[in-house]
Design an enzyme around this catalytic site. Sequence first.
Site: not given
Ligand code: UFG
Length: 344
Positions: A127, A152, A156
Amino acid sequence: MKERILVTGGTGYIGSHTVVELQNSGYEVIIVDNLSNSRADVVDRIAQITGIRPFFELVDCLNYADLDAVFRKYPGIKGVIHFAASKAVGESVQKPLLYYRNNLVSLINILELMSKHNVPAIIFSSSCTVYGQPDKLPVTESAPIKKAESPYGNTKQINEEIICDTVKSGVDVRAILLRYFNPIGAHPSALIGELPSGVPQNLVPYLTQTAIGIREKLSVFGDDYHTPDGSCIRDYIYVVDLAKAHVVAMNRILQDKQKEKVEVFNIGTGRGLSVLELIHAFEAATGVKLNYQISERRAGDIEQVWADPAYANEELGWKAETSIEDTLRSAWNWQLKLREAGIQ
Ligand code: UFG
């Protein structure tokens, strides 16, 4: 004869899309999954899409003896794609030992059994989380690995090290570590896709559930970041494009085209999109208006990250091809299909 590939976590979100692409490319697939976060009928869906039913073994990768039995039952496996893992960042903070056990012991079992049964190739689901907040964007594979923000993320990083050390020890194993950015969307058939259990933690499933009325409002976590519109930036990649990267990576190992015994590739589009841009792209692509509000930042979020995928583009001959609009439409079609099927 078709070459046999073992796919752990093959009924999961990325796993199922990858099994489809492997079968479409002529590989024979054995899925190992404990169904902890997926459903058995995904195997039927894969059969419906490809016309080929993959072998399926209900086995937990933590169970060495059961996993050993799978390698014995299907002799001559050429490669493993290892998806099976726990993947919720927040949950890993609450239950670190569960994450360390699941994600580390599974990989150790796989590597020991690959050695025992002379299986020479592994593709590992890593990741972009290993980069933390990169100093330079877009981020390349040679960017420093930052201290993990969650158990988590740490699993990785440790998994990558376990694979590197194993290969270095001289066993006949070659590896490709694929560092995924943010996979989204669903298969164009709308027969497989992401099935989040409970309240989705990730942006796109939460967004499509809001659009269909399961959730009242999408919260945008922060609009005061140092980005053009203040919301966080990610590199959203279509899950089918991501799945195809696994096929070319497996071909590369099996055809002996690697430059090193362990190679690392960024699997992203090269384009960063803010949360607000993604919302507007969804509205434009589907014609559905989204109810959203700006709320507090979410603890642990990286401000911005997107890939430099040039190395994967050149070396693997792979490129993310699908537009964000098509990708978001596929996510929406999947959400509509779930409603039709009465699954929320
Ligand atoms: N976000 C919102 N509202 C929500 C959910 C998410 O604004 O309800 C925003 C988050 O703050 C972030 C973006 O959308 O800025 C993406 O969030 P995600 O939770 O979809 O994804 P992340 O980038 O946080 O995490 C993902 C995977 C992880 C991985 C990571 C690597 O879920 O497993 O990318 O950066 F490790």
